[in-house]
Write an enzyme that holds these catalytic residues in place. Structure first.
Site, PDB file in Angstrom:
ATOM      1  N   HIS A   1      -1.925  64.562  45.739  1.00 44.03           N
ATOM      2  CA  HIS A   1      -1.860  64.430  47.204  1.00 44.03           C
ATOM      3  C   HIS A   1      -1.332  65.691  47.862  1.00 44.03           C
ATOM      4  CE1 HIS A   1      -1.765  59.788  46.624  1.00 44.03           C
ATOM      5  NE2 HIS A   1      -2.985  60.294  46.519  1.00 44.03           N
TER       6      HIS A   1
ATOM      7  N   CYS B   1      -1.883  80.216  62.732  1.00 39.77           N
ATOM      8  CA  CYS B   1      -2.497  80.998  61.658  1.00 39.77           C
ATOM      9  C   CYS B   1      -2.542  82.477  62.049  1.00 39.77           C
ATOM     10  CB  CYS B   1      -3.918  80.478  61.434  1.00 39.77           C
ATOM     11  SG  CYS B   1      -4.907  81.452  60.296  1.00 39.77           S
TER      12      CYS B   1
ATOM     13  N   THR C   1       5.461  54.108  41.076  1.00 38.30           N
ATOM     14  CA  THR C   1       4.349  54.055  42.026  1.00 38.30           C
ATOM     15  C   THR C   1       3.896  52.612  42.209  1.00 38.30           C
ATOM     16  OG1 THR C   1       2.092  54.805  42.542  1.00 38.30           O
ATOM     17  CG2 THR C   1       2.655  54.613  40.198  1.00 38.30           C
TER      18      THR C   1
HETATM   19  N1  APR Z   1      12.667  54.743  39.646  1.00 40.95           N
HETATM   20  C1  APR Z   1      11.383  54.344  39.440  1.00 40.95           C
HETATM   21  N2  APR Z   1      10.643  53.683  40.371  1.00 40.95           N
HETATM   22  C2  APR Z   1      11.249  53.421  41.554  1.00 40.95           C
HETATM   23  C3  APR Z   1      12.577  53.811  41.841  1.00 40.95           C
HETATM   24  C4  APR Z   1      13.294  54.507  40.826  1.00 40.95           C
HETATM   25  N3  APR Z   1      14.572  54.904  41.004  1.00 40.95           N
HETATM   26  N4  APR Z   1      12.872  53.401  43.116  1.00 40.95           N
HETATM   27  C5  APR Z   1      11.759  52.782  43.586  1.00 40.95           C
HETATM   28  N5  APR Z   1      10.787  52.785  42.652  1.00 40.95           N
HETATM   29  C6  APR Z   1       9.423  52.242  42.747  1.00 40.95           C
HETATM   30  C7  APR Z   1       9.214  51.126  43.726  1.00 40.95           C
HETATM   31  O1  APR Z   1       9.541  49.871  43.134  1.00 40.95           O
HETATM   32  C8  APR Z   1       7.709  51.250  44.011  1.00 40.95           C
HETATM   33  O2  APR Z   1       6.957  50.513  43.059  1.00 40.95           O
HETATM   34  O3  APR Z   1       8.605  53.297  43.213  1.00 40.95           O
HETATM   35  C9  APR Z   1       7.437  52.750  43.833  1.00 40.95           C
HETATM   36  C10 APR Z   1       7.203  53.476  45.132  1.00 40.95           C
HETATM   37  O4  APR Z   1       5.994  53.014  45.691  1.00 40.95           O
HETATM   38  P1  APR Z   1       5.475  53.704  47.040  1.00 40.95           P
HETATM   39  O5  APR Z   1       6.609  53.842  47.988  1.00 40.95           O
HETATM   40  O6  APR Z   1       4.253  52.964  47.482  1.00 40.95           O
HETATM   41  O7  APR Z   1       5.073  55.192  46.610  1.00 40.95           O
HETATM   42  P2  APR Z   1       3.742  55.673  45.914  1.00 40.95           P
HETATM   43  O8  APR Z   1       3.186  54.626  44.995  1.00 40.95           O
HETATM   44  O9  APR Z   1       4.021  57.003  45.328  1.00 40.95           O
HETATM   45  O10 APR Z   1       2.728  55.851  47.158  1.00 40.95           O
HETATM   46  C11 APR Z   1       1.444  56.375  46.856  1.00 40.95           C
HETATM   47  O11 APR Z   1       0.967  56.447  49.218  1.00 40.95           O
HETATM   48  O12 APR Z   1       1.240  57.014  51.464  1.00 40.95           O
HETATM   49  C12 APR Z   1       0.782  57.421  50.245  1.00 40.95           C
HETATM   50  O13 APR Z   1       0.529  59.706  49.895  1.00 40.95           O
HETATM   51  C13 APR Z   1       1.460  58.675  49.798  1.00 40.95           C
HETATM   52  O14 APR Z   1       1.501  59.516  47.518  1.00 40.95           O
HETATM   53  C14 APR Z   1       1.824  58.396  48.341  1.00 40.95           C
HETATM   54  C15 APR Z   1       0.968  57.190  48.017  1.00 40.95           C
END
Ligand code: APR
Length: 257
Positions: free
Chosen positions: A121, A158, A199
């Protein structure tokens, strides 16, 4: 968390030959950076993504969007890699096959020492011109940005064409970087063990990499203290933070050497 699950995952790491790691915002949570969805402090719980993470939103209000990213840049610059980032970097020192695919736009993996990595991303510090797409380097984050996510800051222009500069991240509705995506697919085709860390699994096409690995019969370990869409398709779920699970797995790999 029972130690026998950690021991079993440590064995899987030791016996794997092509270890692939796929990280999301949870990987940086213990560095103090907000996630997107899993708590009231998450970014999309506080702000509408379509306003702040879309080309439309940028066209509508450049100062609001750039000010919000300047706030994120300032907080990422102040943050430090956590024990999970450091454990992954040390694991790469022990085994050159380790590769990281991250959805994160921060640079904490690199600052911890990870070298084999792609950013699906984009990267928040790799700004580029919204008009001609040329990279823009040397942006000085204004002092007030770190405290106030709603501070309106006009983006720089730019130096080549005079167009406005945008953050180097992939916004909703935009294609993923071709090189990063094809490298990710190749690593998924080659891996024999996949670590999915922090994630929620709700954003495509990034999340489809996990199902791609599943279809190949790759063993998958999930590290996440909360819920994730990926839970149903993994072999082991370590319900722990990345900053605890990864050092514990690293210890098990090192103790067997
Ligand atoms: N260690 C591991 N996992 C964790 C921790 C931790 N300390 N704290 C929270 N989490 C988990 C949460 O339970 C959740 O499942 O991390 C995950 C975060 O999920 P999101 O906030 O949805 O983030 P992500 O999956 O990276 O989002 C994907 O969405 O908006 C877009 O571009 C943005 O790259 C991002 C994409």
């Amino acid at each position: 968390m029972s130690h026998d699950v950690l021991d079993a995952c440590g064995d899987l790491l030791r016996n794997s030959r092509h270890l692939l790691v796929f990280t999301g915002a949870g990987m940086s949570a213990e560095s103090g950076l907000p996630t997107f969805r899993d708590s009231d402090n998450s970014l999309w719980a506080r702000w509408p993504p379509e306003t702040l993470a879309s080309a439309e939103g940028f066209r509508d209000d450049k100062a609001l969007v750039w000010g919000w990213y300047a706030w994120r840049m300032a907080n990422i610059a102040k943050a430090t890699p956590n024990a999970g980032h450091n454990a992954l970097a040390e694991l790469e020192d022990l085994r050159a096959d380790l590769a990281v695919i991250t959805q994160n736009v921060d640079d904490l993996h690199e600052r911890a020492g990870t070298r084999r990595i792609v950013h699906l991303h984009g990267s928040i510090f790799q700004s580029r011109c919204f008009a001609c797409a040329r990279p823009f380097v040397g942006y000085e984050i204004p002092d007030g940005a770190i405290e106030d996510p709603s501070l309106r800051i006009m983006p720089p222009k730019c130096r080549h064409c005079g167009g406005y500069v945008r953050p180097g991240v992939v916004w909703f509705g935009e294609a993923l970087p071709v090189t990063a995506w094809s490298q990710s697919e190749q690593w998924v085709r080659e891996c024999d063990l996949l670590l999915v860390i922090g994630t929620s699994g709700v954003v495509q096409p990034a999340a489809s990499l996990v199902s791609m690995a599943r279809r190949r019969g790759v063993t998958i370990i999930l590290i996440d203290p909360g819920q994730s869409e990926h839970v149903a398709s993994v072999d082991h779920h370590l319900r722990m933070g990345a900053g605890t699970a990864l050092p514990a797995l690293l210890e098990r790999v090192k103790s067997a050497r």
